[in-house]
Write a protein that holds these residues in place. Structure first.
Motif, mmCIF file in Angstrom:
data_model
loop_
_atom_site.group_PDB
_atom_site.id
_atom_site.type_symbol
_atom_site.label_atom_id
_atom_site.label_comp_id
_atom_site.label_asym_id
_atom_site.label_seq_id
_atom_site.Cartn_x
_atom_site.Cartn_y
_atom_site.Cartn_z
ATOM 1 N N ILE A 1 -11.402 -8.484 43.450
ATOM 2 C CA ILE A 1 -12.349 -8.966 44.467
ATOM 3 C C ILE A 1 -12.086 -8.292 45.807
ATOM 4 C CG2 ILE A 1 -13.052 -11.003 45.794
ATOM 5 C CD1 ILE A 1 -12.569 -12.671 43.296
ATOM 6 N N GLY A 2 -10.819 -8.113 46.141
ATOM 7 C CA GLY A 2 -10.486 -7.436 47.387
ATOM 8 C C GLY A 2 -10.959 -5.990 47.400
ATOM 9 N N ILE A 3 -10.810 -5.291 46.275
ATOM 10 C CA ILE A 3 -11.281 -3.903 46.202
ATOM 11 C C ILE A 3 -12.795 -3.839 46.409
ATOM 12 C CG2 ILE A 3 -11.575 -1.938 44.649
ATOM 13 C CD1 ILE A 3 -8.904 -2.702 43.377
ATOM 14 N N VAL A 4 -13.521 -4.727 45.731
ATOM 15 C CA VAL A 4 -14.985 -4.753 45.896
ATOM 16 C C VAL A 4 -15.348 -5.066 47.344
ATOM 17 C CG1 VAL A 4 -17.109 -5.912 45.175
ATOM 18 C CG2 VAL A 4 -15.348 -5.375 43.484
ATOM 19 N N ALA A 5 -14.627 -6.007 47.965
ATOM 20 C CA ALA A 5 -14.911 -6.358 49.355
ATOM 21 C C ALA A 5 -14.675 -5.182 50.294
ATOM 22 C CB ALA A 5 -14.043 -7.551 49.775
ATOM 23 N N VAL A 6 -13.596 -4.445 50.085
ATOM 24 C CA VAL A 6 -13.322 -3.279 50.928
ATOM 25 C C VAL A 6 -14.423 -2.235 50.761
ATOM 26 C CG1 VAL A 6 -11.740 -1.342 51.283
ATOM 27 C CG2 VAL A 6 -10.831 -3.650 50.982
ATOM 28 N N ILE A 7 -14.864 -2.006 49.526
ATOM 29 C CA ILE A 7 -15.948 -1.045 49.293
ATOM 30 C C ILE A 7 -17.224 -1.509 49.989
ATOM 31 C CG2 ILE A 7 -17.437 -0.043 47.519
ATOM 32 C CD1 ILE A 7 -15.043 -0.138 45.622
ATOM 33 N N PHE A 8 -17.536 -2.795 49.888
ATOM 34 C CA PHE A 8 -18.750 -3.322 50.504
ATOM 35 C C PHE A 8 -18.718 -3.181 52.027
ATOM 36 C CE2 PHE A 8 -20.310 -6.443 47.001
ATOM 37 C CZ PHE A 8 -20.750 -5.347 46.273
ATOM 38 N N VAL A 9 -17.604 -3.595 52.634
ATOM 39 C CA VAL A 9 -17.561 -3.560 54.094
ATOM 40 C C VAL A 9 -17.568 -2.118 54.598
ATOM 41 C CG1 VAL A 9 -15.050 -3.589 54.367
ATOM 42 C CG2 VAL A 9 -16.480 -4.596 56.108
ATOM 43 N N THR A 10 -16.926 -1.210 53.859
ATOM 44 C CA THR A 10 -16.961 0.204 54.263
ATOM 45 C C THR A 10 -18.374 0.752 54.166
ATOM 46 O OG1 THR A 10 -14.711 0.438 53.416
ATOM 47 C CG2 THR A 10 -15.925 2.457 53.891
ATOM 48 N N GLY A 11 -19.042 0.468 53.051
ATOM 49 C CA GLY A 11 -20.429 0.907 52.918
ATOM 50 C C GLY A 11 -21.327 0.297 53.973
ATOM 51 N N MET A 12 -21.089 -0.961 54.333
ATOM 52 C CA MET A 12 -21.890 -1.618 55.353
ATOM 53 C C MET A 12 -21.711 -0.940 56.712
ATOM 54 S SD MET A 12 -21.306 -5.466 56.777
ATOM 55 C CE MET A 12 -19.685 -4.966 57.343
ATOM 56 N N ILE A 13 -20.460 -0.636 57.064
ATOM 57 C CA ILE A 13 -20.201 0.009 58.356
ATOM 58 C C ILE A 13 -20.860 1.378 58.411
ATOM 59 C CG2 ILE A 13 -18.381 0.952 59.815
ATOM 60 C CD1 ILE A 13 -16.557 -1.303 58.763
ATOM 61 N N VAL A 14 -20.674 2.164 57.347
ATOM 62 C CA VAL A 14 -21.248 3.516 57.326
ATOM 63 C C VAL A 14 -22.776 3.456 57.302
ATOM 64 C CG1 VAL A 14 -21.383 5.652 55.991
ATOM 65 C CG2 VAL A 14 -19.181 4.465 56.222
ATOM 66 N N TRP A 15 -23.329 2.540 56.474
ATOM 67 C CA TRP A 15 -24.791 2.462 56.368
ATOM 68 C C TRP A 15 -25.419 2.058 57.694
ATOM 69 C CZ3 TRP A 15 -28.623 -1.203 56.945
ATOM 70 C CH2 TRP A 15 -29.876 -0.880 56.397
ATOM 71 N N MET A 16 -24.862 1.060 58.370
ATOM 72 C CA MET A 16 -25.437 0.619 59.634
ATOM 73 C C MET A 16 -25.291 1.692 60.700
ATOM 74 S SD MET A 16 -27.147 -1.564 61.215
ATOM 75 C CE MET A 16 -27.184 -2.865 59.998
ATOM 76 N N ARG A 17 -24.225 2.462 60.671
ATOM 77 C CA ARG A 17 -24.055 3.528 61.668
ATOM 78 C C ARG A 17 -25.091 4.623 61.476
ATOM 79 N NH1 ARG A 17 -20.785 5.554 65.415
ATOM 80 N NH2 ARG A 17 -20.412 7.785 65.525
ATOM 81 N N THR A 18 -25.446 4.914 60.223
ATOM 82 C CA THR A 18 -26.390 6.009 59.958
ATOM 83 C C THR A 18 -27.849 5.555 59.961
ATOM 84 O OG1 THR A 18 -26.092 5.638 57.583
ATOM 85 C CG2 THR A 18 -24.704 7.305 58.634
ATOM 86 N N HIS A 19 -28.108 4.233 59.825
ATOM 87 C CA HIS A 19 -29.494 3.762 59.722
ATOM 88 C C HIS A 19 -29.899 2.829 60.847
ATOM 89 C CE1 HIS A 19 -28.681 5.065 55.583
ATOM 90 N NE2 HIS A 19 -29.976 5.179 55.438
ATOM 91 N N ALA A 20 -28.988 2.558 61.801
ATOM 92 C CA ALA A 20 -29.310 1.590 62.842
ATOM 93 C C ALA A 20 -30.544 2.004 63.640
ATOM 94 C CB ALA A 20 -28.119 1.399 63.779
ATOM 95 N N ARG A 21 -30.651 3.286 63.983
ATOM 96 C CA ARG A 21 -31.765 3.733 64.820
ATOM 97 C C ARG A 21 -33.097 3.753 64.082
ATOM 98 N NH1 ARG A 21 -29.847 8.584 68.909
ATOM 99 N NH2 ARG A 21 -28.153 7.419 69.922
ATOM 100 N N THR A 22 -33.046 3.935 62.784
ATOM 101 C CA THR A 22 -34.291 4.051 62.010
ATOM 102 C C THR A 22 -34.539 2.821 61.141
ATOM 103 O OG1 THR A 22 -33.131 5.179 60.210
ATOM 104 C CG2 THR A 22 -34.057 6.554 61.958
ATOM 105 N N LEU A 23 -33.763 1.743 61.362
ATOM 106 C CA LEU A 23 -33.875 0.575 60.496
ATOM 107 C C LEU A 23 -35.273 -0.022 60.553
ATOM 108 C CD1 LEU A 23 -32.488 -1.439 58.624
ATOM 109 C CD2 LEU A 23 -31.789 -2.756 60.646
ATOM 110 N N THR A 24 -35.826 -0.152 61.761
ATOM 111 C CA THR A 24 -37.160 -0.757 61.897
ATOM 112 C C THR A 24 -38.207 0.078 61.188
ATOM 113 O OG1 THR A 24 -36.528 -1.749 64.012
ATOM 114 C CG2 THR A 24 -38.886 -1.551 63.551
#
Length: 531
Positions: free
Chosen positions: A73-96
């Motif tokens: 569960i911890g491994i999955v959580a680390v993967i999720f939070v890393t993907g979330m940080i990277v995804w929001m950094r690359t898509h924040a400006r174009t999210l809308t």
């Protein structure tokens, strides 16, 4: 509590922003919001069910398997939070724009339930990430109640802030908000990496790199504010091990650099494949350097060892599961040579270390043994008159029949001699001499053996070398493998980016979100969308 509060606030705000963008788009296009809310509700229920389901499954497992489940569960959580940080950094400006384009596509399918599916998938993604990440944080927390309270407060605050942004009553610099919380979550996820490695060791999955590095009990005393921050929030134990520190550094440093890297320093799209290829080359070079430069450890025991008894030394010439044992200084004055066949080989533990053992039993000749024995001869042999023989009723002499068996045992480690012995067992059968029936007795005699002190020294040296080799295995094998995998991933991404750069781009007409689909699109009609 602080960690779960920030997790709930950030993840909840992401979900509310997505829902708010979809709701605002639907209101501009005069489309009912009920299907969207239905999809959001189902996603929230499923996310909660996932969290409770994982907890129930874990509690039903034995202790060791619970530790393994927590690690997974911890491994999955680390993967999720890393993907979330990277995804929001690359898509924040174009999210809308991206969400409105997806909503436009859903409207074009002619049914409002397509929007429900879109909202369902968007919120389910955030909800599932939140459930797994919070569950992993609960497991690493010392106070589950406070951690749960922090999560509830964070999610409630996210709903309030999201609604305020939707209605225009709250102004929030989302770029700075997501960057700041992203940095905090990088350290929280780094603590989860430490917890995962600790749980994996307790489950018996990770046995290398368990040497203690520093004592942080002074920095995080129990019951103090520092202890709550360092151990409870950041997940740093008071006794971090080598592999835990290494995992924390390998995760936090690159992800933190990716989060804080200035936009002005980012390479142009044309340069991205070159940068990725360079990173891949550097990682591969570092992996190769570690694999070559780090020693293997281990100890080489001498192939010849001195023995005490009826010989002076033994020498072993081992080749795999067979070999030859030579014994020098025997009573005959000649070197004895004994073949060690594969059939006599076993892998055993000797003096606390793993060793190769050969044991050979042979029947020795008894031609030089006397055929008759007197009571005095028996006393010389056994140091006393054997049990069952009485000098008054069994005065002798006795007829003697001899059976002699030799047992030679050799233990080696890496081809070197750890221990060696030769024992002689003599079975004597006496008859006549007044005995009513034959009497059998056994006489054991050590012929020669390696001294115990030498065996202990050799075993200690081998055990110390094995421990050192296990420590070096982390740096010589596992770390180069991890770097090699990272290098391969960067090389694949570099090839993908290069192909994307060379592939022809087909222009597509853009949809103006504020005006809806093009005039000729049937989805332009709100009646058609609702129907």
């Amino acid at each position: 509590m602080l960690a779960t509060l920030v997790i709930g606030l950030r993840e909840g705000l992401e979900a509310t922003l997505i829902v708010g963008i979809i709701a605002a788009f639907l209101r501009r296009n005069r489309v009912p919001l009920a299907p969207m809310w239905f999809g959001v509700g189902v996603a929230v229920v499923l996310s909660i069910a996932v969290g409770f389901g994982l907890q129930v499954v874990e509690q039903a497992l034995p202790q060791a398997q619970q530790e393994g489940m927590e690690a997974v569960i911890g491994i999955v959580a680390v993967i999720f939070v890393t993907g979330m940080i990277v995804w929001m950094r690359t898509h924040a400006r174009t999210l809308t724009k991206e969400l409105e384009a997806s909503a436009t596509e859903a409207l074009g399918r002619g049914t409002a339930w397509a929007l429900a599916g879109m909202a369902f998938l968007a919120v389910l993604k955030e909800g599932f990430e939140t459930a797994v990440f919070l569950l992993a944080t609960f497991q690493a927390s010392s106070d589950t109640g406070l951690a749960a309270l922090g999560a509830v407060i964070g999610i409630a605050g996210a709903v309030v802030v999201g609604y305020g942004i939707y209605t225009g009553g709250v102004r929030l610099n989302l770029s700075k908000f997501f960057t700041g919380t992203g940095v905090f979550l990088v350290f929280v996820a780094g603590g989860l990496v430490l917890t995962v490695l600790r749980r994996a060791h307790e489950a018996g999955w990770v046995v290398i790199g368990q040497q203690r590095t520093v004592d942080l009990s002074w920095l995080a005393p129990n019951g103090s504010v520092q202890g709550a921050l360092v151990t409870g929030v950041l997940g740093i134990p008071p006794d971090p091990r080598v592999i835990e520190v290494l995992g924390w550094v390998l995760y936090v440093v690159p992800v933190l650099a990716l989060t804080l890297w200035p936009r002005a320093w980012r390479p142009s799209p044309a340069r991205v494949p070159v940068v990725r290829a360079s990173v891949a080359g550097a990682l591969a070079l570092a992996a190769a350097a570690l694999a070559v430069a780090v020693p293997t450890g281990g100890v080489d025991l001498p192939r010849t060892a001195a023995v005490g008894g009826d010989a002076t030394s033994v020498s072993a010439d081992v080749h795999g599961a067979s070999g030859v044992l030579r014994v020098a200084g025997t009573t005959t004055g000649q070197e004895a040579r004994l073949t060690l066949p594969t059939s006599a080989h076993r892998r055993v533990t000797r003096a606390g270390v793993a060793a190769d053992r050969w044991r050979i039993r042979t029947s020795a000749t008894a031609a030089d043994r006397p055929a008759t024995l007197t009571l005095d001869d028996l006393v010389d042999l056994f140091g006393r008159i054997p049990v069952g023989i009485s000098p008054s009723t069994n005065p002798g002499p006795f007829t003697a029949r001899w059976a002699v068996r030799d047992t030679v045992t050799l233990w080696t480690v890496g081809g070197g001699v750890l221990d060696a012995t030769r024992d002689e067992r003599t079975v004597l059968t006496l008859s006549d001499g007044g005995l009513p029936s034959a009497r059998t007795t056994t006489l054991d005699r050590p012929v020669w053996s390696v001294p115990d002190s030498r065996v202990e020294r050799s075993a200690t040296a081998v055990a110390t070398a094995d421990t050192r080799a296990a420590e070096l295995l982390l740096w010589k094998a596992w770390l180069p493998i991890a770097l090699g995998v990272a290098a391969a991933a960067q090389a694949v991404l570099a090839l993908r980016d290069r192909r994307r750069r060379t592939a022809p781009v087909t222009p597509t007409p853009e949809t103006v979100p504020t005006r809806g689909p093009p005039a000729g699109d049937p989805a332009r009609s709100n009646d058609y969308a609702v129907r």
